[in-house]
Design a protein around this motif. Sequence first.
Motif, PDB file in Angstrom:
ATOM      1  N   ASN A  59      26.352  12.881  21.049  1.00  0.00           N
ATOM      2  CA  ASN A  59      25.117  13.359  21.651  1.00  0.00           C
ATOM      3  C   ASN A  59      24.298  14.266  20.740  1.00  0.00           C
ATOM      4  OD1 ASN A  59      27.386  13.514  24.204  1.00  0.00           O
ATOM      5  ND2 ASN A  59      25.635  12.133  24.359  1.00  0.00           N
ATOM      6  N   SER A  60      24.917  14.796  19.696  1.00  0.00           N
ATOM      7  CA  SER A  60      24.157  15.592  18.728  1.00  0.00           C
ATOM      8  C   SER A  60      24.962  15.711  17.447  1.00  0.00           C
ATOM      9  CB  SER A  60      23.832  16.983  19.274  1.00  0.00           C
ATOM     10  OG  SER A  60      24.995  17.782  19.375  1.00  0.00           O
ATOM     11  N   ILE A  61      24.276  15.849  16.324  1.00  0.00           N
ATOM     12  CA  ILE A  61      24.895  16.148  15.032  1.00  0.00           C
ATOM     13  C   ILE A  61      24.459  17.564  14.683  1.00  0.00           C
ATOM     14  CG2 ILE A  61      25.107  15.516  12.613  1.00  0.00           C
ATOM     15  CD1 ILE A  61      24.312  12.668  13.394  1.00  0.00           C
ATOM     16  N   ASP A  62      25.416  18.480  14.592  1.00  0.00           N
ATOM     17  CA  ASP A  62      25.102  19.897  14.458  1.00  0.00           C
ATOM     18  C   ASP A  62      25.158  20.402  13.027  1.00  0.00           C
ATOM     19  OD1 ASP A  62      24.985  19.960  17.320  1.00  0.00           O
ATOM     20  OD2 ASP A  62      27.170  20.042  17.338  1.00  0.00           O
ATOM     21  N   LYS A  63      25.979  19.769  12.184  1.00  0.00           N
ATOM     22  CA  LYS A  63      26.093  20.200  10.790  1.00  0.00           C
ATOM     23  C   LYS A  63      26.606  19.050   9.954  1.00  0.00           C
ATOM     24  CE  LYS A  63      28.235  23.725   7.826  1.00  0.00           C
ATOM     25  NZ  LYS A  63      29.139  24.910   7.785  1.00  0.00           N
ATOM     26  N   GLN A  64      26.037  18.893   8.749  1.00  0.00           N
ATOM     27  CA  GLN A  64      26.498  17.860   7.828  1.00  0.00           C
ATOM     28  C   GLN A  64      26.464  18.370   6.397  1.00  0.00           C
ATOM     29  OE1 GLN A  64      24.084  14.225   9.159  1.00  0.00           O
ATOM     30  NE2 GLN A  64      26.005  13.287   8.545  1.00  0.00           N
ATOM     31  N   THR A  65      27.605  18.332   5.733  1.00  0.00           N
ATOM     32  CA  THR A  65      27.703  18.534   4.299  1.00  0.00           C
ATOM     33  C   THR A  65      28.649  17.453   3.784  1.00  0.00           C
ATOM     34  OG1 THR A  65      29.694  19.940   4.225  1.00  0.00           O
ATOM     35  CG2 THR A  65      27.588  21.032   4.746  1.00  0.00           C
TER      36      THR A  65
ATOM     37  N   ILE B  58      31.586  17.973   8.929  1.00  0.00           N
ATOM     38  CA  ILE B  58      30.664  17.483   9.950  1.00  0.00           C
ATOM     39  C   ILE B  58      31.004  18.173  11.268  1.00  0.00           C
ATOM     40  CG2 ILE B  58      29.617  15.467  11.055  1.00  0.00           C
ATOM     41  CD1 ILE B  58      31.144  13.718   9.056  1.00  0.00           C
ATOM     42  N   ALA B  59      29.972  18.626  11.968  1.00  0.00           N
ATOM     43  CA  ALA B  59      30.136  19.140  13.322  1.00  0.00           C
ATOM     44  C   ALA B  59      29.208  18.355  14.232  1.00  0.00           C
ATOM     45  CB  ALA B  59      29.804  20.632  13.376  1.00  0.00           C
ATOM     46  N   PHE B  60      29.719  17.946  15.401  1.00  0.00           N
ATOM     47  CA  PHE B  60      28.932  17.101  16.292  1.00  0.00           C
ATOM     48  C   PHE B  60      29.449  17.255  17.713  1.00  0.00           C
ATOM     49  CE2 PHE B  60      32.347  14.905  14.184  1.00  0.00           C
ATOM     50  CZ  PHE B  60      33.024  14.231  15.182  1.00  0.00           C
ATOM     51  N   HIS B  61      28.663  16.787  18.670  1.00  0.00           N
ATOM     52  CA  HIS B  61      29.042  16.846  20.084  1.00  0.00           C
ATOM     53  C   HIS B  61      29.273  15.435  20.630  1.00  0.00           C
ATOM     54  CE1 HIS B  61      28.122  21.116  20.386  1.00  0.00           C
ATOM     55  NE2 HIS B  61      28.555  21.086  21.635  1.00  0.00           N
ATOM     56  N   MET B  62      30.353  15.289  21.363  1.00  0.00           N
ATOM     57  CA  MET B  62      30.607  14.078  22.137  1.00  0.00           C
ATOM     58  C   MET B  62      30.799  14.535  23.576  1.00  0.00           C
ATOM     59  SD  MET B  62      33.031  11.711  19.650  1.00  0.00           S
ATOM     60  CE  MET B  62      34.333  12.913  19.416  1.00  0.00           C
ATOM     61  N   GLY B  63      29.985  14.020  24.480  1.00  0.00           N
ATOM     62  CA  GLY B  63      30.026  14.486  25.860  1.00  0.00           C
ATOM     63  C   GLY B  63      29.584  15.937  25.919  1.00  0.00           C
ATOM     64  N   THR B  64      30.417  16.810  26.457  1.00  0.00           N
ATOM     65  CA  THR B  64      30.063  18.224  26.596  1.00  0.00           C
ATOM     66  C   THR B  64      30.802  19.113  25.607  1.00  0.00           C
ATOM     67  OG1 THR B  64      31.778  18.508  28.286  1.00  0.00           O
ATOM     68  CG2 THR B  64      29.565  17.928  29.055  1.00  0.00           C
TER      69      THR B  64
ATOM     70  N   THR C 266      27.634  10.395   7.813  1.00  0.00           N
ATOM     71  CA  THR C 266      27.346   9.950   9.176  1.00  0.00           C
ATOM     72  C   THR C 266      28.304   8.837   9.596  1.00  0.00           C
ATOM     73  OG1 THR C 266      25.015  10.510   8.864  1.00  0.00           O
ATOM     74  CG2 THR C 266      25.536   9.035  10.689  1.00  0.00           C
ATOM     75  N   TYR C 267      28.682   7.993   8.633  1.00  0.00           N
ATOM     76  CA  TYR C 267      29.593   6.886   8.949  1.00  0.00           C
ATOM     77  C   TYR C 267      30.937   7.402   9.465  1.00  0.00           C
ATOM     78  CZ  TYR C 267      31.138   7.990   4.150  1.00  0.00           C
ATOM     79  OH  TYR C 267      31.568   8.634   3.018  1.00  0.00           O
TER      80      TYR C 267
ATOM     81  N   ASN D 216      33.424   6.783  12.839  1.00  0.00           N
ATOM     82  CA  ASN D 216      34.876   6.624  12.810  1.00  0.00           C
ATOM     83  C   ASN D 216      35.546   7.575  13.804  1.00  0.00           C
ATOM     84  OD1 ASN D 216      34.480   4.782  10.742  1.00  0.00           O
ATOM     85  ND2 ASN D 216      34.861   6.268   9.125  1.00  0.00           N
ATOM     86  N   ALA D 217      35.057   8.810  13.841  1.00  0.00           N
ATOM     87  CA  ALA D 217      35.604   9.790  14.780  1.00  0.00           C
ATOM     88  C   ALA D 217      35.326   9.372  16.227  1.00  0.00           C
ATOM     89  CB  ALA D 217      35.006  11.167  14.501  1.00  0.00           C
ATOM     90  N   LEU D 218      34.145   8.827  16.473  1.00  0.00           N
ATOM     91  CA  LEU D 218      33.795   8.379  17.819  1.00  0.00           C
ATOM     92  C   LEU D 218      34.689   7.219  18.256  1.00  0.00           C
ATOM     93  CD1 LEU D 218      31.993   8.408  20.330  1.00  0.00           C
ATOM     94  CD2 LEU D 218      30.296   7.068  19.037  1.00  0.00           C
ATOM     95  N   ALA D 219      34.959   6.298  17.345  1.00  0.00           N
ATOM     96  CA  ALA D 219      35.868   5.185  17.664  1.00  0.00           C
ATOM     97  C   ALA D 219      37.251   5.723  18.015  1.00  0.00           C
ATOM     98  CB  ALA D 219      35.953   4.228  16.483  1.00  0.00           C
ATOM     99  N   ALA D 220      37.737   6.682  17.223  1.00  0.00           N
ATOM    100  CA  ALA D 220      39.054   7.268  17.492  1.00  0.00           C
ATOM    101  C   ALA D 220      39.062   8.015  18.823  1.00  0.00           C
ATOM    102  CB  ALA D 220      39.441   8.212  16.351  1.00  0.00           C
ATOM    103  N   TYR D 221      37.976   8.705  19.109  1.00  0.00           N
ATOM    104  CA  TYR D 221      37.852   9.430  20.380  1.00  0.00           C
ATOM    105  C   TYR D 221      37.925   8.452  21.552  1.00  0.00           C
ATOM    106  CZ  TYR D 221      35.517  12.087  24.118  1.00  0.00           C
ATOM    107  OH  TYR D 221      35.192  12.694  25.307  1.00  0.00           O
TER     108      TYR D 221
END
Length: 449
Positions: A245-251, A255-261, A271-272, A276-281
């Motif tokens: 739902n959001s990408i909060d930090k990228q270097t 990577i920091a991001f939100h999935m759900g809440t 970004t790729y 991968n993290a979303l698939a694992a989630y």
Amino acid sequence: MSFKSGFATSLGKSSYWFLHNVLKGGTSFPGKMAMKVDPDVLKSLSRGYETIIVTGTNGKTMTTALIVNALKQKYGDVLTNPSGSNMQQGIVTAFLAHGKNRAKRKIAVLEVDEANVKMVTQLLHPKAFVLTNIFRDQMDRYGEIYTTYEKIVDGIKLQPDATIIANGDASIFSSVDLPNPKVFFGFDLGAKPENDLKAPVNTDGVLCPKCDHVLHYHERIYANLGNFFCPNCGYHRPKLTYTVNSIDKQTPNEIAFHMGTKGYHINIGGTYNIYNALAAYAVAREFGLSDDEVAAAFKANKRVFGRQELINYRGKEIDLILVKNPVGLDEVLHMLNTEQDDFSLVTLLNANHADGIDTSWIWDADYESLNPQQIKKVLVGGQRWHDMAFRLEIAGFDNGAMLINPDYDSLIEEIGKLPTKKVYILSTYTAMLALRKKMAEKKIIKAGM
């Protein structure tokens, strides 16, 4: 287990022990040995396991590692093939190498080469298929993206009860009517539904799988991935169960991001890798894990063999990154553009069977997006160093300032002399294996995976 399977298993286990305890290597040979005695030995080895097959063009190894780390939070012992040896003989070796599994729920998470999905599925009857993406890759092996997907579908059709956990942002994955239960994941960054965007003209896989019209997007993440729709026939992205739902930090290293809440964090860039993290989630949630258990697994995740593997050598922070096709390479180049510090670039290009023998794909990646002023030194190696050096010259790098070094021993010495602390090595598969072998011989890294 039949006598033949038992003998094949014993032979394979013995060869694995010898290779890893005496010769310090061997990811597929024990499987080959066992399969010569019993071609169907995988059927016996996998009995009693709930198997998850992870396949697709890019991201298989990282997605597999993230799934394994997550499932271990709840189930302990999980069998996998961490080396990336993802053809049948490598998968057999993974089972041979695994000790007695005393977990209450025996789970195997296996990275499988796209062209091997059918033959593997025939023997081990997976519980779930995880589909990451389909991009143009090694045309001599796979052909066009539709041919690649057909190979995967041929395997899925053998197991109609297995759950498909697929990237919903890839239009091809919802294009074939299959009876399997389906779960889709993707990005939902809050794009307006009235948005009407097109991918760049040279993007592969943007024709509607239903009517061949050019797809449009409400939101495009990269390449052909995003919230797609066809203005001609109405085909559109399926309903998503799991979303970023959001990408909060990228270097390049975080990577920091939100999935759900909930917010999530992984110590790797690109970004790729969020996909991968979303698939694992998605897999972890389907297998009963909580958000907190997944977050803990991601936080503890270590870098894996050749996929943004971090190596320390003579005070250098070296990122070893596998590149193998235009989309993956392009995303790595975009990731490098998030680097704030000066760095040195090492590029290794081979053209063996495992790499793809056609190197023209390097011309489809946007090397022109790199900042030559930020890159203080370029070192070029591999069997096809001349192709890579010419490509970088056309992209604006000074050919006279490049170091050309196809010999791995002296290449490693030159890496130690580079003028920056940060070094990024972009390497094709067989060049990466050769470089790691030399680094292991020099005690820079540990042998094996």
